[in-house]
Design a protein around this motif. Structure first.
Motif, mmCIF file in Angstrom:
data_model
loop_
_atom_site.group_PDB
_atom_site.id
_atom_site.type_symbol
_atom_site.label_atom_id
_atom_site.label_comp_id
_atom_site.label_asym_id
_atom_site.label_seq_id
_atom_site.Cartn_x
_atom_site.Cartn_y
_atom_site.Cartn_z
ATOM 1 N N THR A 225 0.827 -1.201 0.000
ATOM 2 C CA THR A 225 0.000 0.000 0.000
ATOM 3 C C THR A 225 0.863 1.254 0.000
ATOM 4 N N LEU A 226 1.974 1.186 0.720
ATOM 5 C CA LEU A 226 2.834 2.362 0.865
ATOM 6 C C LEU A 226 3.613 2.670 -0.413
ATOM 7 N N ALA A 227 3.944 1.619 -1.151
ATOM 8 C CA ALA A 227 4.871 1.776 -2.273
ATOM 9 C C ALA A 227 4.530 2.918 -3.234
ATOM 10 N N PRO A 228 3.270 3.034 -3.693
ATOM 11 C CA PRO A 228 2.983 4.096 -4.660
ATOM 12 C C PRO A 228 2.715 5.461 -4.034
ATOM 13 N N ALA A 229 2.699 5.536 -2.711
ATOM 14 C CA ALA A 229 2.348 6.793 -2.046
ATOM 15 C C ALA A 229 3.543 7.731 -1.971
ATOM 16 N N GLY B 211 1.499 6.511 10.530
ATOM 17 C CA GLY B 211 0.994 7.111 11.764
ATOM 18 C C GLY B 211 -0.404 6.620 12.103
ATOM 19 N N GLU B 212 -1.243 6.534 11.092
ATOM 20 C CA GLU B 212 -2.619 6.065 11.317
ATOM 21 C C GLU B 212 -2.624 4.615 11.816
ATOM 22 N N LEU C 100 7.852 8.134 16.317
ATOM 23 C CA LEU C 100 8.097 6.926 15.512
ATOM 24 C C LEU C 100 7.852 7.201 14.029
ATOM 25 N N THR C 101 6.864 8.029 13.767
ATOM 26 C CA THR C 101 6.534 8.335 12.374
ATOM 27 C C THR C 101 7.607 9.207 11.736
ATOM 28 N N ASN D 64 11.169 5.222 7.356
ATOM 29 C CA ASN D 64 9.976 4.377 7.304
ATOM 30 C C ASN D 64 10.218 2.958 7.806
ATOM 31 N N SER D 65 11.453 2.489 7.731
ATOM 32 C CA SER D 65 11.734 1.120 8.157
ATOM 33 C C SER D 65 11.428 0.937 9.639
ATOM 34 N N GLU D 66 11.595 2.018 10.407
ATOM 35 C CA GLU D 66 11.384 1.904 11.855
ATOM 36 C C GLU D 66 9.908 1.680 12.205
ATOM 37 N N PRO D 67 8.994 2.568 11.762
ATOM 38 C CA PRO D 67 7.578 2.292 12.056
ATOM 39 C C PRO D 67 7.080 0.995 11.420
ATOM 40 N N LEU D 68 7.621 0.625 10.276
ATOM 41 C CA LEU D 68 7.212 -0.645 9.656
ATOM 42 C C LEU D 68 7.613 -1.821 10.542
#
Lengths: 82, 26
Positions: A7-11, A21-22, A43-44, A48-52
């Protein structure tokens, strides 16, 4: 085949942060009932690797939330000392 | 400057567009 990663990839980077964050926000009260917004923000606001990683491993969530709270407390103590 | 009222870390609010460090007045 991680749905969130897919889901994140194209954003855009900002949209990715928003999605992370959500996802994180409702999980934080389980480990720290207070400071939810601040902990989620910390965290956000990292790579991105950290929140993931936190989203994928609950143990990591507790650990990272503790780190965030400690950092916040240190910052507050430093501000009070001024 | 409103740096005294908004400080690191930026607070996340669900449903509010995340601006990260842009929320903070340098």
């Amino acid at each position: 085949q991680d749905p969130l990663t897919t889901t994140l990839a194209p954003a855009s980077p900002q949209e990715q942060k928003q999605m992370l964050g959500e996802q994180l926000f409702p999980l934080i009260p389980a480990v720290h009932p207070t400071l939810t917004g601040k902990i989620t923000g910390m965290l956000t606001d990292t790579d991105n690797s950290e929140p993931l990683c936190v989203l994928e491993t609950p143990v990591s969530l507790a650990s990272k939330a503790d780190e965030a709270v400690t950092a916040l407390q240190e910052k507050e103590a430093a501000q009070k000392a001024k | 400057s409103n740096g005294s009222s908004i400080s690191w870390p930026p607070e996340f609010h669900p449903g509010v567009p995340w601006k990260g460090l842009q929320n903070i007045d340098p």
